[in-house]
Scaffold this motif. Sequence first.
Motif, short mmCIF file in Angstrom:
data_model
loop_
_atom_site.label_atom_id
_atom_site.label_comp_id
_atom_site.label_asym_id
_atom_site.label_seq_id
_atom_site.Cartn_x
_atom_site.Cartn_y
_atom_site.Cartn_z
N CYS A 360 96.96 31.11 60.49
CA CYS A 360 97.02 32.38 61.22
C CYS A 360 98.37 33.08 61.02
O CYS A 360 98.45 34.31 61.00
N LEU A 361 99.43 32.31 60.90
CA LEU A 361 100.78 32.87 60.84
C LEU A 361 101.04 33.67 59.57
O LEU A 361 101.84 34.61 59.56
N SER A 362 100.40 33.32 58.47
CA SER A 362 100.78 33.85 57.17
C SER A 362 100.74 35.37 57.09
O SER A 362 101.56 35.99 56.41
N LEU A 363 99.82 35.99 57.78
CA LEU A 363 99.64 37.43 57.71
C LEU A 363 100.58 38.18 58.65
O LEU A 363 100.83 39.38 58.46
N MET A 364 101.14 37.54 59.65
CA MET A 364 101.71 38.24 60.79
C MET A 364 102.98 39.02 60.48
O MET A 364 103.08 40.21 60.76
N PHE A 365 103.99 38.34 59.90
CA PHE A 365 105.26 39.04 59.68
C PHE A 365 105.09 40.27 58.79
O PHE A 365 105.53 41.37 59.17
N PRO A 366 104.50 40.16 57.60
CA PRO A 366 104.40 41.34 56.75
C PRO A 366 103.56 42.46 57.34
O PRO A 366 103.84 43.63 57.13
N THR A 367 102.52 42.11 58.08
CA THR A 367 101.67 43.15 58.67
C THR A 367 102.41 43.91 59.76
O THR A 367 102.39 45.15 59.80
N ILE A 368 103.07 43.19 60.64
CA ILE A 368 103.84 43.85 61.69
C ILE A 368 104.94 44.71 61.08
O ILE A 368 105.19 45.84 61.52
N TYR A 369 105.60 44.20 60.05
CA TYR A 369 106.66 44.93 59.36
C TYR A 369 106.15 46.27 58.85
O TYR A 369 106.75 47.33 59.08
N GLY A 370 105.02 46.23 58.13
CA GLY A 370 104.49 47.45 57.55
C GLY A 370 103.99 48.44 58.58
O GLY A 370 104.26 49.63 58.50
N VAL A 371 103.27 47.94 59.60
CA VAL A 371 102.72 48.82 60.63
C VAL A 371 103.83 49.47 61.44
O VAL A 371 103.80 50.67 61.74
N ALA A 372 104.86 48.72 61.79
CA ALA A 372 105.93 49.24 62.64
C ALA A 372 106.73 50.32 61.94
O ALA A 372 107.29 51.21 62.61
N LEU A 373 106.81 50.30 60.61
CA LEU A 373 107.62 51.27 59.88
C LEU A 373 106.86 52.54 59.51
O LEU A 373 107.42 53.43 58.87
N LYS A 374 105.62 52.65 59.92
CA LYS A 374 104.83 53.83 59.59
C LYS A 374 105.48 55.10 60.17
O LYS A 374 105.82 55.16 61.34
N GLY A 375 105.62 56.10 59.31
CA GLY A 375 106.03 57.42 59.77
C GLY A 375 107.47 57.56 60.20
O GLY A 375 107.82 58.55 60.83
N LEU A 376 108.34 56.61 59.85
CA LEU A 376 109.74 56.69 60.30
C LEU A 376 110.61 57.54 59.39
O LEU A 376 111.72 57.91 59.78
N GLY A 377 110.15 57.83 58.17
CA GLY A 377 110.92 58.69 57.28
C GLY A 377 112.31 58.15 57.02
O GLY A 377 112.50 56.98 56.72
N PRO A 378 113.35 59.00 57.15
CA PRO A 378 114.71 58.58 56.83
C PRO A 378 115.27 57.52 57.79
O PRO A 378 116.32 56.94 57.52
N ALA A 379 114.59 57.26 58.88
CA ALA A 379 115.04 56.22 59.82
C ALA A 379 114.57 54.83 59.40
O ALA A 379 114.84 53.85 60.10
#
Length: 452
Positions: A360-379
């Motif tokens: 279960c753990l294998s997917l978690m870090f990269p998925t959260i990383y990608g989802v959390a950075l959506k739409g942040l632009g220069p930030a």
Amino acid sequence: MASVATTSPAAENEQTRHEPLIGRGMVVLFIALIGCFTAWGVAADLTTPMVAGFKRIFDMSTFQASLVQLAYFGAYFLLALPAAFINHRFSYKVGILTGLILAALGAFAFYPASKIMTYGAFLVALFAIAAGCSILETSANPYVLSLGPESTATRRLNLAQAFNPVGTNIGVLLASTLILPRLADPVDIGSLSPEQLHTIRAGELGAVMGPYLGLGFVLLVIAFAIASQKAPPIVEEFPDAGPGEGGTDSLFGVLWRSKRYRYGVVAQFFNVAAQVCTWTYLIVYVQQALGGSLQKGGFYLQLSLLVFLVSRFLMTWLIGRVRATKILTILAFLAVVLCVFAMVSPNLAGVLALVAVSFCLSLMFPTIYGVALKGLGPATKFGAAGLVMAIVGGAVMPVVQGALVDATNAAISFIVPAACFAVVGLYAVFDLVARPSGHRTARASTVTGSAA
């Protein structure tokens, strides 16, 4: 989310199959950066068994021994933001070299620590290693993206990240074969003279020292290889984001106003906490549930990390066909069930349930990383640093679980990672029901971070 579907990994591979994966003259640099991803995996999971190891050597409580993880993952919290400023002011290459040299110095510090023979000296050495790894983890991802055509950047990053769980397996293998067997024989400390106790501890701490010195030399070799190569022009992680206006303060304002980002930092905190708790106390759980030795606990931890490695490649294929947060929701709540099962069944079945948690753990870090950075632009640069800072969850919650182990037993203590996985599941549900961030988030959804 139709815009996301158009840039799925499968479609991206089809569009870029004729593009070179690595730019001309960048192969050596790319191999060296793969070494970085592998090395911080080795460092993290060479450290994980040390909770049980130091408890044995220094005759401490589980809570006291868990300070290993507090020192290691606490450094991630303290160094991630300075790393972002280093990258912003100088370059990603300078950030990577700084991280490699600092981590190597920490590894070499195990030699004087083994002579000083105090727990605090080892914690200082571990903190230095983790500080270097924190800078590495903040700098390496965008640097890998720059080593070839922009069209193959995501695939190149995914390939480099695949070597992180290879490193975690090497780390546990080293601990299981070179360290834990040297600590396997129980000693009645009360029956020993001070001289006898000193001799035994010196031998055990010497066993701890060896693999870290080897890691230090490897880190220096990687640093030399990177320093000797010409730095490529940088391709930003989110090139469609415009330049920031209003300075650093406005960038942090962007981060604060994004619920997807704020909640993502919280989810990443509990994700890393759950991962470190599960892997750290699996050895203790095996000892209590099966009456096993440190070596047997190391075997099941190694098995757990192999499951993690295989699952990572499987999930990379699967998220090209199913929305990542749908899978994340299922896996997070499945992990809750597995932890609860291990709590009520402290036997071989419970051990296997905890091994399955790594699936279960294998997917978690990269998925959260990608989802959390959506739409942040220069930030995005500072947002990425915030997500690395969230790795401090791996410092805080193992201490909580360690205190619970001392107060109850290893089985009951797994209520801690169960609660952490529940928070991750709630974040996945939030993303499923939240309003999309806009068309430019499509690329963000495909960019992933490395495993802690």
